[in-house]
Design a protein around this motif. Structure first.
Motif, PDB file in Angstrom:
ATOM      1  N   THR A 162       2.828   6.213  -2.534  1.00  0.00           N
ATOM      2  CA  THR A 162       1.672   5.320  -2.657  1.00  0.00           C
ATOM      3  C   THR A 162       1.139   5.403  -4.081  1.00  0.00           C
ATOM      4  N   THR A 181      -4.770   4.092  -4.564  1.00  0.00           N
ATOM      5  CA  THR A 181      -4.971   4.180  -3.112  1.00  0.00           C
ATOM      6  C   THR A 181      -5.443   5.584  -2.727  1.00  0.00           C
ATOM      7  N   ASP A 235       0.843  -1.206   0.000  1.00  0.00           N
ATOM      8  CA  ASP A 235       0.000   0.000   0.000  1.00  0.00           C
ATOM      9  C   ASP A 235       0.876   1.253   0.000  1.00  0.00           C
ATOM     10  N   PHE A 236       2.029   1.161   0.679  1.00  0.00           N
ATOM     11  CA  PHE A 236       2.966   2.288   0.773  1.00  0.00           C
ATOM     12  C   PHE A 236       4.383   1.742   0.752  1.00  0.00           C
TER      13      PHE A 236
END
Length: 314
Positions: A194, A198, A59-60
């Motif tokens: 990111t 997202t 996600d990151f």
């Protein structure tokens, strides 16, 4: 109570310093405070972190600005959402026979792969002293440990290192020729990245991630012993003097307001444009999404953290 949101986040360096806010946010409970259940994954190297992010496995990711730029130029739907360090925390380390930065001309450099932050660091430093990269002999040696070893063994004359490499080199009688952090050359060193997906689908979650990291930076700057203890855990027991030195350096280097360096990104694109035509067309503004750090600042969140709220009474 809402179930905590599961997040996969990678940090890309286990040397003390630039990754510390990710570790602190976990250990001091800042992710949890904002309802995030973060799985911290170590991925060695920024390029791999960015590739995993683009592949949808994360996600990151923490990253160096150069890798974020390259991921973006390769067509990745990714954005820098915050920054931890906006300058180059590098030292040009050389043999004692080198008397001044100008004296680097014509000498042999132990360097890293082109396009890494270490490679950019040395190009920008030489540029600052009017030395063209063509005026030195660059030998690609690889990571910091190998570069310092080649310098100590006399195979090369100088190299670029961060705090741990500097300590290692100085112990062996090498000396700092240029302290790049003191020059304050704008550069997007460490930042969080990111995907556009997202940001579009979970903007609130992205905002809470940035908030957690802002808390972690404040904690790092104001809780020395606890920060060093957390760094010792994640660096698998780095030497006490390395941890102390890193804390002292990064307590100044870490950005309070987490604002990325547009100037640093522009300079990097300009250097990269000399060998990459795509970089010549790119703009720093297209690589960042500043809404999250801007909101933190506007809302007074950062001022509150650092106790800078204006008192309504004397």
């Amino acid at each position: 109570p809402v179930a905590a949101e599961k997040i996969r986040l990678s940090y890309i360096s286990d040397s003390p310093g630039s990754s510390a806010p990710y570790w602190i946010a976990k250990e001091a409970g800042f992710y949890k405070k904002y309802g995030l259940d973060v799985e911290l994954i170590f991925i060695n190297g920024s390029t791999r972190g960015i590739q995993s992010l683009i592949a949808g496995d994360l996600d990151f990711t923490g990253a160096v600005g150069t890798s974020a730029i390259n991921g973006r130029l390769a067509g990745g739907d990714i954005f820098i959402i915050d920054s931890l360090v906006n300058t180059l925390p590098y030292y040009i380390l050389g043999s004692p026979k080198i008397k001044s930065p100008e004296d680097l001309k014509g000498r042999t450099l132990a360097t890293h792969i082109p396009g890494t932050s270490a490679d950019f660091a040395v190009r920008l430093a030489l540029r600052k002293y009017g030395i063209d990269y063509k005026d030195i002999r660059a030998v690609m040696v690889g990571g910091a440990t190998a570069r310092v070893a080649s310098l100590i063994n006399g195979q090369t004359d100088f190299t670029m290192v961060t705090e741990p490499g500097k300590l290692q080199g100085e112990k062996a009688g090498m000396k700092v020729i240029i302290d790049m952090a003191k020059l304050k050359i704008p550069f997007q060193f460490s930042c969080s990245v990111t995907s556009g997906k997202t940001i579009r689908e979970r903007p609130k979650m992205v905002e809470t991630m940035v908030k957690a990291l802002a808390n972690a930076v404040h904690f790092f700057k104001t809780n020395k012993q606890d920060s060093i203890r957390i760094m010792a855990k994640y660096t698998r027991g780095a030497a006490p003097e390395v941890l102390e030195g890193s804390w002292a350096a990064y307590s100044e280097l870490l950005e309070e307001d987490l604002h990325p360096s547009l100037e640093g990104l522009s300079d990097t694109l300009a250097v990269q444009a000399t060998w990459d035509p795509k970089a010549a067309k790119a703009k720093a503004q297209d690589i960042v999404d500043l809404r999250f750090v801007d909101n933190l600042k506007k809302s007074g969140f950062i001022d509150q953290l650092y106790g800078r709220t204006t008192m309504s009474h004397k």
